[in-house]
Design a protein around this motif. Structure first.
Motif, mmCIF file in Angstrom:
data_model
loop_
_atom_site.group_PDB
_atom_site.id
_atom_site.type_symbol
_atom_site.label_atom_id
_atom_site.label_comp_id
_atom_site.label_asym_id
_atom_site.label_seq_id
_atom_site.Cartn_x
_atom_site.Cartn_y
_atom_site.Cartn_z
ATOM 1 N N GLU A 76 -12.822 36.861 -8.288
ATOM 2 C CA GLU A 76 -11.777 37.390 -9.161
ATOM 3 C C GLU A 76 -10.591 37.873 -8.337
ATOM 4 O OE1 GLU A 76 -9.730 37.875 -12.282
ATOM 5 O OE2 GLU A 76 -11.832 37.260 -12.521
ATOM 6 N N ASP A 77 -9.403 37.378 -8.699
ATOM 7 C CA ASP A 77 -8.203 37.711 -7.927
ATOM 8 C C ASP A 77 -7.208 38.569 -8.699
ATOM 9 O OD1 ASP A 77 -7.381 35.865 -9.776
ATOM 10 O OD2 ASP A 77 -6.535 34.443 -8.340
ATOM 11 N N GLY A 78 -7.601 38.992 -9.902
ATOM 12 C CA GLY A 78 -6.725 39.850 -10.679
ATOM 13 C C GLY A 78 -5.564 39.123 -11.329
ATOM 14 N N LYS A 79 -5.625 37.812 -11.338
ATOM 15 C CA LYS A 79 -4.560 37.027 -11.955
ATOM 16 C C LYS A 79 -5.142 36.146 -13.048
ATOM 17 C CE LYS A 79 -1.724 36.582 -7.752
ATOM 18 N NZ LYS A 79 -1.077 35.602 -6.846
ATOM 19 N N GLN A 80 -4.276 35.634 -13.903
ATOM 20 C CA GLN A 80 -4.668 34.649 -14.894
ATOM 21 C C GLN A 80 -3.440 33.848 -15.309
ATOM 22 O OE1 GLN A 80 -6.319 36.647 -18.307
ATOM 23 N NE2 GLN A 80 -4.369 37.533 -18.928
ATOM 24 N N LEU A 81 -3.675 32.772 -15.988
ATOM 25 C CA LEU A 81 -2.577 31.904 -16.419
ATOM 26 C C LEU A 81 -1.647 32.637 -17.379
ATOM 27 C CD1 LEU A 81 -1.374 29.021 -16.347
ATOM 28 C CD2 LEU A 81 -2.896 28.440 -18.259
ATOM 29 N N LEU A 82 -2.235 33.357 -18.319
ATOM 30 C CA LEU A 82 -1.452 34.102 -19.298
ATOM 31 C C LEU A 82 -0.922 35.388 -18.669
ATOM 32 C CD1 LEU A 82 -0.465 34.506 -22.210
ATOM 33 C CD2 LEU A 82 -2.661 35.596 -22.721
ATOM 34 N N GLY A 83 0.373 35.527 -18.697
ATOM 35 C CA GLY A 83 0.985 36.731 -18.152
ATOM 36 C C GLY A 83 1.515 36.538 -16.756
#
Length: 440
Positions: free
Chosen positions: A357-364
């Motif tokens: 988990e890198d604390g990022k996502q596509l949304l946002g």
């Protein structure tokens, strides 16, 4: 020493194909991170679509000038590289023009290759002018700044150099044939390179051989390098356009995929014989995550779409939201999805194949709510794409996540849904008062 060139060629070929295979495996792994979907049916229709759209370029010619130029580059580059087979055999065995005994057939092939090479050069120059001098609007959008613009130009330069190397190699070969040099038996027709050959009139036989061999080596090394560059470039569509059109959407453009869990619940609610107080069945499945907030929530077909995008911008130029100044660009949706997927892939490479988990996502982090809600779901982007990419499906999945997981729909949409729930219509009027305007 006699076999040194053959050994060096075999090493270069092995390294080129080996690195390409490694990248293909990485590409396949990244695409498979998506949810599984069943696209096994309708094989006949899928094959027809692939033959018509990917092979036949049917959607490219909707814009005649760009379509014709693209067909020239596509056909020319593919057919000319048939000669790569001869180059590989010659390189491994130490022969020269091993297919020359084909006689007139060989003459026709080489002549056709040269004409196509010249046409490719013309088309590439036209494409460069459209991007850098004429500056077509769809190539100047914000998402095309930086690397995407450099990548587009770099591909044109590579294709230009490869075609010039091919013609230079043939021109030197033609001159050596005329001089009767050893191992350069007369073979092939040279309708284009014969006009380049006079530039080498003052060169000795040894210098011509050096020129021909240098162009030969640079041509094949250039092709191997270009093959491996595809993974890092928008030109990956050269390989992926065929599977992407095969697995393309077959449903009517206005038909969306329903969420199975919601469909089942609605059917249960509308069943007059159903007991609303009955306990759920023991084998009832837990509802899946609604919609998509990251690339792993999308289907593998949607991820294949992202990698197939050639950044041509036809989708964005047809998008009514983009035309009216909205932030939405369907091309950016696909580019952002691919960039996030690449980021996830690099994360897995660093962590022995496991995503941390890198604390990022596509949304946002990549795609904003503003972009998603600007879409009118008109399907213009889907219709315009020359390789059957469906940006709208990604937009709809991310909207579902916003509405069903975060209750983050715009105020206007929330009001409409409340009115439908309370009044049976999108308008804020009681059903009994709906026709009062008639008497006004």
């Amino acid at each position: 020493m006699e076999y040194l060139p053959n050994i060096l060629f075999a090493i270069a070929l092995f390294l080129g194909i080996g690195f390409f295979t490694k990248n293909v495996r990485k590409l396949s792994r990244n695409i498979k991170l998506g949810r599984d979907v069943d696209v096994s049916g309708n094989k006949g229709q899928r094959l027809k679509n692939m033959a018509r759209i990917a092979l036949g370029q049917s959607k490219m010619v909707v814009r005649p000038i760009a379509g014709l130029m693209h067909i020239i580059v596509y056909v020319g580059f593919v057919i000319i590289n048939i000669e790569v087979l001869e180059i590989i055999i010659d390189g491994l065995l130490g022969t020269h023009r091993i297919f020359a005994p084909l006689g007139s057939i060989y003459d026709f092939l080489i002549g056709s290759f040269e004409i196509l090479a010249f046409l490719v050069i013309v088309a590439v120059v036209v494409f460069w002018l459209r991007r850098n001098i004429i500056k077509l609007k769809r190539f100047l959008k914000p998402e095309m700044a930086g690397w995407p613009k450099k990548d587009g130009n770099l591909i044109l330069y590579i294709e230009l150099v490869l075609m010039f190397l091919f013609l230079t190699m043939n021109a030197a070969d033609f001159q050596l044939q005329q001089l009767g040099a050893d191992h350069y038996t007369k073979a092939g027709a040279f309708p284009i390179s014969q006009f380049i050959a006079p530039l080498f009139n003052n060169l000795s036989v040894s210098s011509l051989i050096m020129l021909e061999r240098t162009a030969w080596w640079l041509h094949i090394i250039g092709i191997l390098c270009f093959l491996n560059y595809l993974y890092y470039s928008k030109h990956l569509h050269i390989l992926l356009a065929f599977p992407n059109t095969y697995y393309g959407k077959l449903k009517a453009n206005g038909e969306f995929n329903n969420v199975a869990a919601v469909t089942k619940e609605v059917k249960l609610m509308m069943d007059p014989s159903a007991d609303p107080f009955a306990a759920p069945a023991e084998d009832a499945e837990e509802p899946e995550k609604f919609g998509a907030s990251d690339v792993m929530d999308l289907s593998w077909v949607q991820l294949l779409n992202a990698y197939t995008c050639t950044e041509c911008g036809r989708c964005t130029s047809e998008c009514p939201a983009n035309q009216t100044g909205k932030k939405l660009s369907p091309r950016k949706i696909m580019m952002d999805t691919r960039d996030r997927l690449e980021e996830v892939g690099k994360n897995m490479d660093k962590n022995k194949g496991v995503f941390v988990e890198d604390g990022k996502q596509l949304l946002g982090d990549y795609i904003s709510n503003e972009e998603l809600w600007a879409c009118t779901t008109c399907n213009a982007c889907v219709e315009a794409c020359p390789v059957s990419i469906d940006p709208l499906s990604i937009i709809v999945e991310m909207r579902r996540y916003l509405v069903m997981e975060q209750s983050a729909a715009p105020t206007e949409l929330n009001n409409m849904m409340s009115n439908i729930e309370n009044n049976g219509a999108p308008w804020p009027y009681n059903q009994m008062d709906r026709l009062n305007w008639v008497n006004e």
